[in-house]
Enzyme design. Sequence first.
Site, short mmCIF file in Angstrom:
data_model
loop_
_atom_site.label_atom_id
_atom_site.label_comp_id
_atom_site.label_asym_id
_atom_site.label_seq_id
_atom_site.Cartn_x
_atom_site.Cartn_y
_atom_site.Cartn_z
N PHE A 102 4.86 1.66 -2.46
CA PHE A 102 3.55 1.48 -1.84
C PHE A 102 4.00 1.59 -0.23
O PHE A 102 4.67 0.68 0.24
CB PHE A 102 2.91 0.22 -2.09
CG PHE A 102 1.41 0.06 -1.35
CD1 PHE A 102 0.48 0.61 -2.00
CD2 PHE A 102 1.48 -0.74 -0.45
CE1 PHE A 102 -0.61 0.43 -1.34
CE2 PHE A 102 0.24 -0.98 0.12
CZ PHE A 102 -0.99 -0.22 -0.26
N ASP A 107 10.71 1.23 4.54
CA ASP A 107 9.57 0.34 4.69
C ASP A 107 9.99 -1.23 4.47
O ASP A 107 10.07 -1.32 3.24
CB ASP A 107 8.40 0.81 3.53
CG ASP A 107 7.49 0.28 3.74
OD1 ASP A 107 7.19 -0.89 4.10
OD2 ASP A 107 6.27 0.82 3.17
N LYS A 116 2.80 -6.78 8.56
CA LYS A 116 2.63 -8.13 7.88
C LYS A 116 3.05 -9.19 8.74
O LYS A 116 2.34 -9.65 9.72
CB LYS A 116 3.27 -8.10 6.47
CG LYS A 116 2.12 -6.89 5.39
CD LYS A 116 2.67 -7.27 4.05
CE LYS A 116 1.60 -6.49 3.33
NZ LYS A 116 1.78 -5.26 2.63
C1 PLP Z 1 1.37 -3.99 2.60
C2 PLP Z 1 2.35 -2.93 2.72
C3 PLP Z 1 1.89 -1.83 3.41
C4 PLP Z 1 0.50 -1.18 4.08
O1 PLP Z 1 0.20 -2.14 5.07
P1 PLP Z 1 -1.08 -2.36 5.60
O2 PLP Z 1 -0.98 -3.11 6.94
O3 PLP Z 1 -1.87 -2.66 4.64
O4 PLP Z 1 -1.39 -0.96 6.24
C5 PLP Z 1 3.09 -0.57 3.51
N1 PLP Z 1 4.18 -0.74 2.63
C6 PLP Z 1 4.50 -2.05 2.17
C7 PLP Z 1 5.86 -1.99 1.54
C8 PLP Z 1 3.46 -2.96 2.15
O5 PLP Z 1 3.75 -4.10 1.46
#
Ligand code: PLP
Length: 391
Positions: A128, A213, A242
């Site tokens: 994701f 990521d 985050k």
């Molecule tokens: C939450 C998340 C995203 C997306 O972040 P947003 O601030 O919602 O755009 C991308 N990659 C990972 C691994 C995430 O946990």
Amino acid sequence: MIAPILPTYSRAPLAFEHGEGAWLVTAEGERYLDLGAGIAVTALGHCHPALVRALETQGRKLWHTSNLYEIPNQQALAERLVAATFADTVFVTNSGTEAIECAIKMARRHFHAKGSERWRIISFEGSFHGRTTGAIAAAGSAKLVEGFGPLMPGFDILPWNDREALVAAIGPETAAILVEPIQGEGGIRPMSPQALRDLRALCDEEGLLLILDEIQSGMGRTGRLFAHEWAGITPDIMAIAKGIGGGFPLGACLATEAAASGMDVGSHGSTYGGNPLASAVGLAVMDEVEHPGFLDHVSRVGGRLRQGLEGLVASHPNVFDTVRGEGLMLGLRCRVPNRDVVTAGYAERVLTVPGGDNVVRILPPLTLDIAEADEGLRRLDAAARRLEEAA
Ligand SMILES: *Cc1c(COP(=O)(O)O)cnc(C)c1O
């Protein structure tokens, strides 16, 4: 009639009026133990005094000027991130998906600037990376992309942890590999340290960029500042968000000088990214997370929680299956639907987050103390008993 809020979310019938540390309180005064932290966002808990102070102080001085001018707070935040990581340079964003977009653009531009034909990015099933059109193309799951095509081309999505498929997929157009060291939404699926080292070696051999990521796994969540440190490797590009804002919208794309070589003046931008207010909060978060002993605390409380969760698996074998993850990024794979466990948790006033692979995610504030961890385990135990009685 359509609701005033676009109906894209499935929400629990719960609303909170204020928060303190690991606790969320409803308008009626009911207290919920928050083991989800707004999906790994409120890393320092709710209304941490240092963050409230930073926000209030900056809020009275200056909120926004735009990147037309120098922003000393953004400069300081970038310097802190550079000092703490592999990175030489930082682009500040407002969210995770924007950090991923920056990473994708940076990787393509890197090869473009070198006159190379490489532009494709390898990513993995179950991952994701956010909800912008580039990020959904990168993750590729049917749930994310259905009806939104044609998708941005250039992503080769491979099975998770399949070395042979990976080697076979690398071609003359491959530019980069994009991966979460621990899949978050995918259900707390960690890549082994050895697999991460192998990825790094493969990128070096093939001349590819390694993009991590760490939006969910970073900022101390696993007991290291970033999860890749457990493998002893460094990426070329890394997306974070985050935890870095502690609840204020903030993200960043970090990179080595070499990886960022194509990003010259005018190649990228953001109206809000790294504005004085957001950067002030990010700096306050960095202060706390880099405080001596902070990461040891994460490992200690994470160890306690993990041990307790293993105990829950043993005492409720019909409800829970296995525990996985690192530090305070834990997943409890379930034998009943994971959403039933989350809902039973609401009745016991403990908040958790569902994830892929029928997992319940435990992503508490990193400031959770041992007594709160034990309280969380008691409430999860009660939630499991509730489900057993109903069965
Ligand atoms: C939450 C998340 C995203 C997306 O972040 P947003 O601030 O919602 O755009 C991308 N990659 C990972 C691994 C995430 O946990």
